[in-house]
Design a protein around this motif. Sequence first.
Motif, PDB file in Angstrom:
ATOM      1  N   GLY A   9       0.817  -1.199   0.000  1.00 47.62           N
ATOM      2  CA  GLY A   9       0.000   0.000   0.000  1.00 47.62           C
ATOM      3  C   GLY A   9       0.854   1.254   0.000  1.00 47.62           C
ATOM      4  O   GLY A   9       2.071   1.203   0.124  1.00 47.62           O
ATOM      5  N   GLY A  10       0.200   2.403  -0.139  1.00 48.31           N
ATOM      6  CA  GLY A  10       0.918   3.660  -0.123  1.00 48.31           C
ATOM      7  C   GLY A  10       0.117   4.781  -0.724  1.00 48.31           C
ATOM      8  O   GLY A  10      -1.096   4.669  -0.921  1.00 48.31           O
ATOM      9  N   LEU A  11       0.809   5.865  -1.022  1.00 51.73           N
ATOM     10  CA  LEU A  11       0.206   7.057  -1.606  1.00 51.73           C
ATOM     11  C   LEU A  11       0.590   7.131  -3.078  1.00 51.73           C
ATOM     12  O   LEU A  11       1.766   6.995  -3.430  1.00 51.73           O
ATOM     13  N   VAL A  12      -0.404   7.351  -3.931  1.00 55.75           N
ATOM     14  CA  VAL A  12      -0.163   7.438  -5.365  1.00 55.75           C
ATOM     15  C   VAL A  12      -1.087   8.488  -5.950  1.00 55.75           C
ATOM     16  O   VAL A  12      -2.185   8.721  -5.424  1.00 55.75           O
ATOM     17  N   GLY A  16      -2.301   6.581 -11.476  1.00 55.08           N
ATOM     18  CA  GLY A  16      -1.110   5.795 -11.213  1.00 55.08           C
ATOM     19  C   GLY A  16      -1.448   4.345 -10.907  1.00 55.08           C
ATOM     20  O   GLY A  16      -2.617   3.920 -10.993  1.00 55.08           O
ATOM     21  N   SER A  17      -0.427   3.569 -10.502  1.00 55.64           N
ATOM     22  CA  SER A  17      -0.579   2.149 -10.241  1.00 55.64           C
ATOM     23  C   SER A  17       0.069   1.762  -8.925  1.00 55.64           C
ATOM     24  O   SER A  17       1.021   2.404  -8.467  1.00 55.64           O
ATOM     25  N   LEU A  18      -0.450   0.703  -8.323  1.00 55.82           N
ATOM     26  CA  LEU A  18       0.126   0.066  -7.156  1.00 55.82           C
ATOM     27  C   LEU A  18      -0.109  -1.430  -7.271  1.00 55.82           C
ATOM     28  O   LEU A  18      -1.077  -1.857  -7.900  1.00 55.82           O
ATOM     29  N   ARG A  19       0.769  -2.189  -6.625  1.00 60.04           N
ATOM     30  CA  ARG A  19       0.542  -3.627  -6.542  1.00 60.04           C
ATOM     31  C   ARG A  19       0.564  -4.051  -5.082  1.00 60.04           C
ATOM     32  O   ARG A  19       1.549  -3.823  -4.376  1.00 60.04           O
ATOM     33  N   LEU A  20      -0.522  -4.667  -4.655  1.00 57.58           N
ATOM     34  CA  LEU A  20      -0.621  -5.203  -3.307  1.00 57.58           C
ATOM     35  C   LEU A  20      -0.227  -6.673  -3.314  1.00 57.58           C
ATOM     36  O   LEU A  20      -0.512  -7.388  -4.279  1.00 57.58           O
ATOM     37  N   SER A  21       0.398  -7.100  -2.227  1.00 63.27           N
ATOM     38  CA  SER A  21       0.785  -8.495  -2.074  1.00 63.27           C
ATOM     39  C   SER A  21       0.176  -9.056  -0.804  1.00 63.27           C
ATOM     40  O   SER A  21       0.003  -8.339   0.190  1.00 63.27           O
ATOM     41  N   CYS A  22      -0.126 -10.336  -0.825  1.00 59.11           N
ATOM     42  CA  CYS A  22      -0.647 -11.031   0.349  1.00 59.11           C
ATOM     43  C   CYS A  22       0.044 -12.392   0.421  1.00 59.11           C
ATOM     44  O   CYS A  22      -0.247 -13.282  -0.385  1.00 59.11           O
ATOM     45  N   ALA A  23       0.921 -12.542   1.391  1.00 61.24           N
ATOM     46  CA  ALA A  23       1.651 -13.797   1.561  1.00 61.24           C
ATOM     47  C   ALA A  23       0.955 -14.666   2.599  1.00 61.24           C
ATOM     48  O   ALA A  23       0.486 -14.173   3.630  1.00 61.24           O
TER      49      ALA A  23
END
Length: 121
Positions: A9-12, A16-23
Amino acid sequence: QVPLVESGGGLVQAVGSLRLSCATSGRAFSRYAMGWFRQAPVKEREFVARSNWSSGNTDYADSVKGRFTISRDYGKNTVYLQMNSLKPEDTAVYFCAADFNARDYGAVGYWGQGTQVTVSS
């Protein structure tokens, strides 16, 4: 208990684009359908995307269809949410979810801790 650890997560800025991950664990990764919900301030938690790995089916909320893509990395036991063309209304805490068959957040078996996504206009 099923560990679900989110990141990305973050500020964009808008568009724009972001990629979330879930391990997660290997057992959970191969056993459960997994996906994402989100919750904006003073709003209910809402469904975003889901993937049933055994059938290969994916499902997206209308509001994100065509912009977000859910995928998985078998080697890393990780689920991703690629978010493109972000809009300010996508601002929310995003939660990884496991073991659910419907879009109802009340039907989710396991939750991650959530990661904040903020999209500025």
